[in-house]
Design a protein around this motif. Structure first.
Motif, PDB file in Angstrom:
ATOM      1  N   GLU A 291       0.686  -1.148  -0.075  1.00  0.00           N
ATOM      2  CA  GLU A 291       0.115  -0.058  -0.040  1.00  0.00           C
ATOM      3  C   GLU A 291       0.781   1.233  -0.110  1.00  0.00           C
ATOM      4  OE1 GLU A 291      -0.234  -2.271   2.334  1.00  0.00           O
ATOM      5  OE2 GLU A 291      -2.271  -3.273   2.061  1.00  0.00           O
TER       6      GLU A 291
ATOM      7  N   ALA B  53       0.088   4.121  -2.560  1.00  0.00           N
ATOM      8  CA  ALA B  53      -1.167   4.834  -2.125  1.00  0.00           C
ATOM      9  C   ALA B  53      -0.848   5.903  -1.077  1.00  0.00           C
ATOM     10  CB  ALA B  53      -2.262   3.920  -1.701  1.00  0.00           C
TER      11      ALA B  53
ATOM     12  N   GLN C  38       3.522  -3.842  -9.538  1.00  0.00           N
ATOM     13  CA  GLN C  38       2.928  -2.875  -8.538  1.00  0.00           C
ATOM     14  C   GLN C  38       1.481  -3.519  -8.426  1.00  0.00           C
ATOM     15  OE1 GLN C  38       1.985   1.099  -9.616  1.00  0.00           O
ATOM     16  NE2 GLN C  38       0.583   1.543  -7.998  1.00  0.00           N
TER      17      GLN C  38
ATOM     18  N   TYR D 208      -0.098   7.349 -10.950  1.00  0.00           N
ATOM     19  CA  TYR D 208      -0.036   6.333 -10.329  1.00  0.00           C
ATOM     20  C   TYR D 208      -1.148   4.908 -10.583  1.00  0.00           C
ATOM     21  CZ  TYR D 208       3.037   7.937  -6.349  1.00  0.00           C
ATOM     22  OH  TYR D 208       3.997   8.225  -5.753  1.00  0.00           O
ATOM     23  N   HIS D 209      -1.828   5.181 -11.670  1.00  0.00           N
ATOM     24  CA  HIS D 209      -2.527   4.126 -12.048  1.00  0.00           C
ATOM     25  C   HIS D 209      -1.748   3.432 -12.959  1.00  0.00           C
ATOM     26  CE1 HIS D 209      -5.972   1.977 -13.795  1.00  0.00           C
ATOM     27  NE2 HIS D 209      -6.815   2.558 -12.748  1.00  0.00           N
ATOM     28  N   PRO D 210      -1.496   2.236 -12.959  1.00  0.00           N
ATOM     29  CA  PRO D 210      -0.895   1.312 -13.871  1.00  0.00           C
ATOM     30  C   PRO D 210      -1.253   1.223 -15.412  1.00  0.00           C
ATOM     31  CG  PRO D 210      -1.910  -0.009 -12.292  1.00  0.00           C
ATOM     32  CD  PRO D 210      -2.098   1.447 -11.990  1.00  0.00           C
TER      33      PRO D 210
ATOM     34  N   PHE E  19      -2.284  -3.370  -7.640  1.00  0.00           N
ATOM     35  CA  PHE E  19      -3.032  -1.797  -7.475  1.00  0.00           C
ATOM     36  C   PHE E  19      -4.529  -2.440  -7.292  1.00  0.00           C
ATOM     37  CE2 PHE E  19      -6.129   0.894  -9.726  1.00  0.00           C
ATOM     38  CZ  PHE E  19      -5.491   2.204  -9.284  1.00  0.00           C
ATOM     39  N   GLU E  20      -4.994  -2.066  -6.227  1.00  0.00           N
ATOM     40  CA  GLU E  20      -6.620  -1.967  -5.970  1.00  0.00           C
ATOM     41  C   GLU E  20      -7.168  -0.752  -5.700  1.00  0.00           C
ATOM     42  OE1 GLU E  20      -7.323  -4.629  -2.899  1.00  0.00           O
ATOM     43  OE2 GLU E  20      -5.839  -6.311  -3.412  1.00  0.00           O
ATOM     44  N   TRP E  21      -8.324  -0.492  -6.427  1.00  0.00           N
ATOM     45  CA  TRP E  21      -8.736   0.853  -6.354  1.00  0.00           C
ATOM     46  C   TRP E  21      -9.087   1.392  -4.890  1.00  0.00           C
ATOM     47  CZ3 TRP E  21     -13.441   2.037  -4.620  1.00  0.00           C
ATOM     48  CH2 TRP E  21     -14.376   1.009  -4.264  1.00  0.00           C
TER      49      TRP E  21
ATOM     50  N   TYR F 150      -6.597   3.719  -3.179  1.00  0.00           N
ATOM     51  CA  TYR F 150      -6.364   5.132  -3.634  1.00  0.00           C
ATOM     52  C   TYR F 150      -7.557   5.833  -3.557  1.00  0.00           C
ATOM     53  CZ  TYR F 150      -2.218   2.950  -5.748  1.00  0.00           C
ATOM     54  OH  TYR F 150      -0.861   2.507  -5.790  1.00  0.00           O
TER      55      TYR F 150
END
Length: 398
Positions: free
Chosen positions: A179, A182, A236, A282-284, A238-240, A243
Motif C-alpha cells: 500500500e 497509495a 505494482q 499512479y494508475h498502472p 493496484f487495488e482501487w 487509492y
C-alpha cells in the motif's frame, strides 16, 4: 563586522541610503536577530524532550512494581500541573518558556496514550495513537508562538492521517510495501489541502507554513518514487480502494484551488493539471502499457517495444512535464527558491534520461565525452535561462 553591516556600508557609500537610514536598518536587524534565535529555541525544546525521556526511562526501570493507580494518578497530575503552568505563562512575556512547556505537555500526552493502552491492554496501530494524540493536543498547540511546536505537530499529524486513511480504505494494512504507493500519493494531496484550509482559517494560520513544507517534500518523494516504479518496470499491486482516499482528497484540493481568489486562472489550470497527471501517473493501466525499452528486463527480451510505447520513456517525460507545470506556477507566484530547485531537477532528469537511453554509448570514450558536454550544456542553459524563464512565467499572468 557582520554581513548586514558590510552591505549597509556599501549602500551608504553608493548613496542608496543616508546615515539615519543606516542606523535605523541596523537597529531593526539586530533586534530581529535577537527575537529569532531559532537555534536556542530548538535546543531548549530538545533538552526538555530529552529530560522527559530520561524520566520515562527511570520509571520504566521500576515499572512492574508500581501499581496502575499510582501510574495513572502521577501521569494526570503532571498533565494538570503542566497545563496550569502553561496557562499562567500565556499571560507573561516569556514565550520561550511557554512553548518549551507546551512541547513537554504534548509529549506527555503521547506517553499517556501509551500508558493507558498498556494498562488496559488496548491493541492498535501506531498511527491510530498518533492521530488521537493530534486531535487532543491541537487546542494547546495553537497557543504556541514559535514554528518548532507547529512543525512537530504537523509532521506527526500528516503521517498519522495518511496511514490511517489508507488503512481504513484497505480494510487493514497487511504488508506496508503493497500500500506504500497509495500512501505516497495521498501525502502531498492531503498536505496541500490542509495548507489551503489553514490559509483560510485564521486559527490554523500558524500551521500553514509547516503544511506547505511537507507538501513540497512529499510531492517530490511521490514523483521520484513513481518515476522509479514506472521506469524500472517494477510490479505494482493496484487495488482501487487503496487509492480512494487520495482521489477524494484530490477532488477536495481541486475545489479549494478553484475557490482560492488569490490564484490567477493560469495558476489554477497549472495546479489542477499537475494534480490530475500525478493521479494518472499512479494508475498502472491508463497511461502505461507495462512494456519497457531500456530496463534490464526489456534487454533480456528478444524484441524491445517501440520508443512511443515504452514506460521507461513515458515516465521521465511525464515527470518532467509535471515538474514544468509546477515550475511555471512557482515562477509567477514569487517562489524563487522553489523555482530554481525545480528547474535544476528538470535538467537533472534530462541527464538521467540520457544515460538511461544511451547507457551503451556512455560506456565508450566518445560517449563519455558527449555525456560530459551534454551535462555542461544543460548546466549552462539552466543558469543562463532561469531568469528569462521566470520572467516569461510572470508575463503569462499579465
Amino acid at each position: 563586522m557582520t554581513m548586514i553591516e558590510k552591505k549597509l556600508q556599501v549602500w551608504e557609500q553608493q548613496g542608496l541610503i543616508n546615515g539615519d537610514q543606516y542606523e535605523a536598518i541596523l537597529a531593526f536587524e539586530q533586534g530581529d536577530k535577537q527575537n529569532n534565535n531559532w537555534w536556542l529555541y530548538s535546543l531548549l525544546m530538545l533538552g526538555s524532550a530529552i529530560i522527559g525521556l530520561g524520566i520515562i526511562s527511570l520509571i520504566a526501570a521500576n515499572w512492574v512494581q508500581i501499581p496502575d493507580s499510582i501510574k495513572l494518578g502521577v501521569d494526570f497530575s503532571c498533565l494538570l500541573a503542566l497545563a496550569g503552568v502553561i496557562f499562567w505563562y500565556q499571560h507573561q512575556t516569556k514565550h520561550l518558556i511557554s512553548d518549551t512547556l507546551i512541547v513537554a505537555f504534548i509529549l506527555l500526552c503521547l506517553a499517556s496514550i501509551g500508558l493507558i493502552a498498556q494498562i488496559y491492554h488496548i491493541n492498535g496501530r501506531w498511527y491510530h495513537a498518533i492521530l488521537l494524540w493530534s486531535m487532543i493536543t491541537l487546542p494547546i498547540v495553537l497557543f504556541a508562538r514559535h514554528l518548532f511546536v507547529h512543525f512537530l505537530w504537523v509532521s506527526l499529524f500528516i503521517n498519522a492521517a495518511v496511514w490511517s486513511s489508507v488503512d481504513l480504505a484497505a480494510g487493514q494494512l497487511r504488508t506496508a510495501m503493497r500500500e506504500l504507493p497509495a500512501v505516497l500519493l495521498l501525502a502531498p494531496l492531503l498536505s496541500a489541502s490542509l495548507y489551503l484550509l489553514a490559509r483560510r482559517i485564521a486559527l490554523l494560520h500558524k500551521t500553514s507554513s509547516s503544511f506547505f513544507f511537507w507538501f513540497q517534500i512529499s510531492a517530490l518523494i511521490a514523483l521520484v518514487a513513481i518515476d522509479l516504479i514506472r521506469s524500472g518496470d517494477d510490479t505494482q499491486i493496484f487495488e482501487w480502494r487503496w487509492y480512494l482516499p487520495a482521489w477524494i482528497t484530490a477532488a477536495l484540493l481541486i475545489g479549494l484551488i478553484l475557490s482560492r481568489r488569490s490564484y490567477r486562472p493560469l495558476n489554477k489550470g497549472l495546479l489542477i493539471a499537475a494534480i490530475i497527471l500525478l493521479i494518472l501517473y499512479y494508475h498502472p493501466d491508463i497511461l502505461f502499457t507495462g512494456e519497457t525499452r531500456y530496463t534490464f528486463s526489456a534487454l533480456d527480451a528478444s524484441a524491445r517495444t517501440s520508443i512511443w510505447q515504452a514506460d521507461d520513456i513515458r515516465a521521465p517525460i511525464l515527470t518532467i512535464f509535471i515538474l514544468f507545470l509546477y515550475t511555471i506556477h512557482a515562477g509567477n507566484s514569487g517562489y524563487h527558491r522553489t523555482f530554481n530547485l525545480l528547474t535544476f531537477l528538470i535538467g537533472l532528469r534530462f541527464v538521467a534520461l540520457y544515460f538511461q537511453a544511451m547507457g551503451g554509448l556512455a560506456a565508450t570514450g566518445v560517449g563519455l565525452i558527449l555525456s560530459g558536454l551534454m551535462i555542461i550544456g544543460i548546466a549552462w542553459f539552466w543558469y543562463s535561462s532561469r531568469d528569462r524563464l521566470q520572467h516569461w512565467s510572470k508575463e503569462l499572468t499579465l
